[in-house]
Design a protein around this motif. Structure first.
Motif, PDB file in Angstrom:
ATOM      1  N   LEU A   1       0.892  -1.348  -0.014  1.00 20.66           N
ATOM      2  CA  LEU A   1       0.073   0.095  -0.015  1.00 20.66           C
ATOM      3  C   LEU A   1       0.874   1.149   0.092  1.00 20.66           C
ATOM      4  CD1 LEU A   1      -2.781  -1.093   2.538  1.00 20.66           C
ATOM      5  CD2 LEU A   1      -3.101  -0.466  -0.078  1.00 20.66           C
ATOM      6  N   LYS A   2       2.112   1.273   0.866  1.00 18.45           N
ATOM      7  CA  LYS A   2       2.991   2.370   0.993  1.00 18.45           C
ATOM      8  C   LYS A   2       3.443   2.764  -0.447  1.00 18.45           C
ATOM      9  CE  LYS A   2       3.686   2.166   5.763  1.00 18.45           C
ATOM     10  NZ  LYS A   2       4.529   2.026   6.814  1.00 18.45           N
ATOM     11  N   ALA A   3       3.941   1.641  -1.293  1.00 15.20           N
ATOM     12  CA  ALA A   3       4.590   1.583  -2.481  1.00 15.20           C
ATOM     13  C   ALA A   3       3.687   2.209  -3.561  1.00 15.20           C
ATOM     14  CB  ALA A   3       4.959   0.171  -2.610  1.00 15.20           C
ATOM     15  N   LYS A   4       3.577   3.376  -3.760  1.00 11.97           N
ATOM     16  CA  LYS A   4       2.535   4.131  -4.619  1.00 11.97           C
ATOM     17  C   LYS A   4       2.760   3.684  -5.942  1.00 11.97           C
ATOM     18  CE  LYS A   4       0.664   6.123  -1.240  1.00 11.97           C
ATOM     19  NZ  LYS A   4      -0.699   5.842  -0.615  1.00 11.97           N
ATOM     20  N   THR A   5       3.764   3.288  -6.558  1.00  9.40           N
ATOM     21  CA  THR A   5       3.985   2.644  -7.926  1.00  9.40           C
ATOM     22  C   THR A   5       3.570   1.108  -8.128  1.00  9.40           C
ATOM     23  OG1 THR A   5       6.325   2.096  -7.431  1.00  9.40           O
ATOM     24  CG2 THR A   5       5.829   4.343  -8.098  1.00  9.40           C
ATOM     25  N   VAL A   6       3.526   0.657  -6.979  1.00 11.18           N
ATOM     26  CA  VAL A   6       2.831  -0.766  -7.166  1.00 11.18           C
ATOM     27  C   VAL A   6       1.344  -0.586  -7.545  1.00 11.18           C
ATOM     28  CG1 VAL A   6       2.391  -2.980  -6.198  1.00 11.18           C
ATOM     29  CG2 VAL A   6       4.295  -1.834  -5.643  1.00 11.18           C
ATOM     30  N   ASP A   7       1.104  -1.239  -8.903  1.00 16.46           N
ATOM     31  CA  ASP A   7      -0.364  -1.179  -9.493  1.00 16.46           C
ATOM     32  C   ASP A   7      -0.966  -2.353  -9.190  1.00 16.46           C
ATOM     33  OD1 ASP A   7      -2.315  -1.754 -11.958  1.00 16.46           O
ATOM     34  OD2 ASP A   7      -2.181   0.548 -11.471  1.00 16.46           O
ATOM     35  N   PRO A   8      -2.279  -2.595  -8.953  1.00 19.31           N
ATOM     36  CA  PRO A   8      -2.764  -3.953  -8.859  1.00 19.31           C
ATOM     37  C   PRO A   8      -2.563  -4.767 -10.232  1.00 19.31           C
ATOM     38  CG  PRO A   8      -4.289  -2.334  -7.902  1.00 19.31           C
ATOM     39  CD  PRO A   8      -3.070  -1.794  -8.631  1.00 19.31           C
ATOM     40  N   ASP A   9      -2.558  -4.081 -11.329  1.00 20.92           N
ATOM     41  CA  ASP A   9      -2.449  -5.136 -12.382  1.00 20.92           C
ATOM     42  C   ASP A   9      -1.009  -5.541 -12.544  1.00 20.92           C
ATOM     43  OD1 ASP A   9      -4.990  -4.652 -13.075  1.00 20.92           O
ATOM     44  OD2 ASP A   9      -4.433  -2.751 -14.310  1.00 20.92           O
ATOM     45  N   HIS A  10       0.103  -5.218 -11.683  1.00 18.27           N
ATOM     46  CA  HIS A  10       1.252  -5.871 -11.546  1.00 18.27           C
ATOM     47  C   HIS A  10       1.280  -7.275 -11.067  1.00 18.27           C
ATOM     48  CE1 HIS A  10       3.193  -1.506 -11.388  1.00 18.27           C
ATOM     49  NE2 HIS A  10       3.044  -2.058 -12.759  1.00 18.27           N
ATOM     50  N   PHE A  11       0.383  -7.706 -10.432  1.00 20.11           N
ATOM     51  CA  PHE A  11       0.304  -9.116  -9.853  1.00 20.11           C
ATOM     52  C   PHE A  11       0.238 -10.204 -11.058  1.00 20.11           C
ATOM     53  CE2 PHE A  11      -0.678  -6.265  -6.253  1.00 20.11           C
ATOM     54  CZ  PHE A  11       0.367  -6.793  -5.342  1.00 20.11           C
ATOM     55  N   ALA A  12      -0.372  -9.640 -12.001  1.00 20.07           N
ATOM     56  CA  ALA A  12      -0.458 -11.087 -12.929  1.00 20.07           C
ATOM     57  C   ALA A  12       1.093 -11.153 -13.701  1.00 20.07           C
ATOM     58  CB  ALA A  12      -1.457 -10.559 -14.160  1.00 20.07           C
ATOM     59  N   GLY A  13       1.524 -10.369 -13.819  1.00 15.10           N
ATOM     60  CA  GLY A  13       3.022 -10.260 -14.176  1.00 15.10           C
ATOM     61  C   GLY A  13       3.845 -11.124 -13.267  1.00 15.10           C
ATOM     62  N   TRP A  14       3.697 -10.553 -12.138  1.00 10.57           N
ATOM     63  CA  TRP A  14       4.632 -10.965 -11.052  1.00 10.57           C
ATOM     64  C   TRP A  14       4.364 -12.533 -10.916  1.00 10.57           C
ATOM     65  CZ3 TRP A  14       4.055 -13.658  -6.437  1.00 10.57           C
ATOM     66  CH2 TRP A  14       4.929 -13.722  -5.599  1.00 10.57           C
ATOM     67  N   LEU A  15       3.007 -13.061 -10.914  1.00  7.25           N
ATOM     68  CA  LEU A  15       2.555 -14.265 -10.704  1.00  7.25           C
ATOM     69  C   LEU A  15       3.158 -15.005 -11.875  1.00  7.25           C
ATOM     70  CD1 LEU A  15      -0.703 -13.745  -9.145  1.00  7.25           C
ATOM     71  CD2 LEU A  15       1.218 -14.971  -7.856  1.00  7.25           C
ATOM     72  N   ALA A  16       3.214 -14.553 -13.149  1.00  7.47           N
ATOM     73  CA  ALA A  16       3.289 -15.272 -14.219  1.00  7.47           C
ATOM     74  C   ALA A  16       5.113 -15.520 -14.209  1.00  7.47           C
ATOM     75  CB  ALA A  16       3.327 -14.525 -15.644  1.00  7.47           C
ATOM     76  N   LEU A  17       5.910 -14.607 -13.893  1.00 13.32           N
ATOM     77  CA  LEU A  17       7.206 -14.672 -13.465  1.00 13.32           C
ATOM     78  C   LEU A  17       7.691 -15.822 -12.475  1.00 13.32           C
ATOM     79  CD1 LEU A  17       8.621 -11.249 -14.112  1.00 13.32           C
ATOM     80  CD2 LEU A  17       8.824 -13.144 -15.707  1.00 13.32           C
ATOM     81  N   PHE A  18       6.778 -15.719 -11.566  1.00 13.83           N
ATOM     82  CA  PHE A  18       6.980 -16.491 -10.333  1.00 13.83           C
ATOM     83  C   PHE A  18       6.730 -17.902 -10.661  1.00 13.83           C
ATOM     84  CE2 PHE A  18       6.206 -18.123  -5.983  1.00 13.83           C
ATOM     85  CZ  PHE A  18       7.617 -17.666  -5.240  1.00 13.83           C
ATOM     86  N   ASP A  19       5.769 -18.139 -11.359  1.00 14.66           N
ATOM     87  CA  ASP A  19       5.170 -19.504 -11.973  1.00 14.66           C
ATOM     88  C   ASP A  19       6.420 -19.964 -12.815  1.00 14.66           C
ATOM     89  OD1 ASP A  19       2.754 -19.504 -10.489  1.00 14.66           O
ATOM     90  OD2 ASP A  19       1.731 -19.014 -12.295  1.00 14.66           O
ATOM     91  N   GLU A  20       6.962 -19.201 -13.644  1.00 13.75           N
ATOM     92  CA  GLU A  20       8.073 -19.719 -14.596  1.00 13.75           C
ATOM     93  C   GLU A  20       9.239 -20.277 -13.845  1.00 13.75           C
ATOM     94  OE1 GLU A  20       9.255 -16.684 -17.447  1.00 13.75           O
ATOM     95  OE2 GLU A  20       7.254 -16.490 -18.136  1.00 13.75           O
ATOM     96  N   VAL A  21       9.576 -19.553 -12.714  1.00  9.58           N
ATOM     97  CA  VAL A  21      10.756 -19.828 -11.953  1.00  9.58           C
ATOM     98  C   VAL A  21      10.364 -21.027 -11.171  1.00  9.58           C
ATOM     99  CG1 VAL A  21      12.150 -18.960 -10.148  1.00  9.58           C
ATOM    100  CG2 VAL A  21      11.668 -17.540 -11.818  1.00  9.58           C
ATOM    101  N   LEU A  22       9.198 -20.922 -10.472  1.00 11.28           N
ATOM    102  CA  LEU A  22       8.865 -22.387  -9.764  1.00 11.28           C
ATOM    103  C   LEU A  22       9.147 -23.426 -10.587  1.00 11.28           C
ATOM    104  CD1 LEU A  22       5.603 -20.886  -7.670  1.00 11.28           C
ATOM    105  CD2 LEU A  22       7.822 -21.945  -6.945  1.00 11.28           C
ATOM    106  N   HIS A  23       8.535 -23.505 -11.977  1.00 10.62           N
ATOM    107  CA  HIS A  23       8.532 -24.679 -12.640  1.00 10.62           C
ATOM    108  C   HIS A  23       9.821 -25.059 -13.172  1.00 10.62           C
ATOM    109  CE1 HIS A  23       4.141 -25.539 -12.300  1.00 10.62           C
ATOM    110  NE2 HIS A  23       4.090 -24.409 -12.435  1.00 10.62           N
ATOM    111  N   ARG A  24      10.821 -24.035 -13.179  1.00 10.35           N
ATOM    112  CA  ARG A  24      12.018 -24.492 -13.607  1.00 10.35           C
ATOM    113  C   ARG A  24      13.054 -24.876 -12.650  1.00 10.35           C
ATOM    114  NH1 ARG A  24      13.449 -19.519 -15.364  1.00 10.35           N
ATOM    115  NH2 ARG A  24      14.568 -18.793 -13.520  1.00 10.35           N
ATOM    116  N   GLU A  25      12.501 -24.465 -11.317  1.00 15.84           N
ATOM    117  CA  GLU A  25      13.423 -24.716 -10.158  1.00 15.84           C
ATOM    118  C   GLU A  25      12.969 -26.136  -9.275  1.00 15.84           C
ATOM    119  OE1 GLU A  25      16.185 -23.497  -9.405  1.00 15.84           O
ATOM    120  OE2 GLU A  25      16.192 -21.915 -11.115  1.00 15.84           O
ATOM    121  N   LEU A  26      11.794 -26.372  -9.380  1.00 17.94           N
ATOM    122  CA  LEU A  26      11.207 -27.417  -8.641  1.00 17.94           C
ATOM    123  C   LEU A  26      10.471 -28.615  -9.347  1.00 17.94           C
ATOM    124  CD1 LEU A  26       9.311 -25.183  -6.039  1.00 17.94           C
ATOM    125  CD2 LEU A  26      11.380 -26.274  -5.521  1.00 17.94           C
ATOM    126  N   PRO A  27      10.237 -29.408  -8.739  1.00 12.03           N
ATOM    127  CA  PRO A  27       9.591 -30.602  -9.325  1.00 12.03           C
ATOM    128  C   PRO A  27       7.913 -30.238  -9.543  1.00 12.03           C
ATOM    129  CG  PRO A  27      10.929 -31.737  -7.558  1.00 12.03           C
ATOM    130  CD  PRO A  27      11.058 -30.168  -7.609  1.00 12.03           C
TER     131      PRO A  27
END
Length: 134
Positions: free
Chosen positions: A72-98
């Motif tokens: 909330l304090k990070a005014k440049t964080v937009d709710p729409d950023h979460f889709a990209g964040w999660l897509a990148l996180f999913d890529e890393v998870l599937h590359r790094e873990l079973p």
């Protein structure tokens, strides 16, 4: 007393995923500048996020903080950023873990991300906000 892990990952897995994720984020054209505007010390930030996930997954009770307030304090964080964040996180998870723990961690991350996104929307006058009746 700690709780049993939510799924089959250990502290080393969590550290590896977090470090890999932030390496990818720093190079992302959208998320890189957003994070870069708020994170001055990447190793310390990564260490804090490792503790967050160790708390959430391993039940270690080693994290103290309020992710909602930080976002909330990070005014440049937009709710729409979460889709990209999660897509990148999913890529890393599937590359790094079973597959099984990657899916389980992804589901947890998506629940947390949805909660943060909804909180930002509500606080910034979007979905779930009280109407202005004045």
């Amino acid at each position: 007393m700690s709780l049993p892990p939510r799924f089959d990952v250990d502290a080393d897995d969590i550290t590896r995923v977090v470090r890999s994720f932030y390496s990818v984020v720093r190079g992302d054209p959208v998320l890189g500048p957003v994070f870069g505007g708020h994170v001055a010390d990447w190793p310390s930030h990564e260490d804090k996020i490792v503790l967050f996930w160790r708390n959430a997954i391993l039940g270690e009770r080693c994290y103290s903080g309020n992710p909602m307030q930080v976002h909330l304090k990070a005014k440049t964080v937009d709710p729409d950023h979460f889709a990209g964040w999660l897509a990148l996180f999913d890529e890393v998870l599937h590359r790094e873990l079973p597959q099984t723990p990657a899916r389980a961690w992804s589901a947890l991350a998506h629940r947390i991300g949805q909660g943060l996104r909804s909180g930002l929307l509500a606080q910034r006058g979007g979905f779930g906000a009280l109407p202005d009746l004045g």
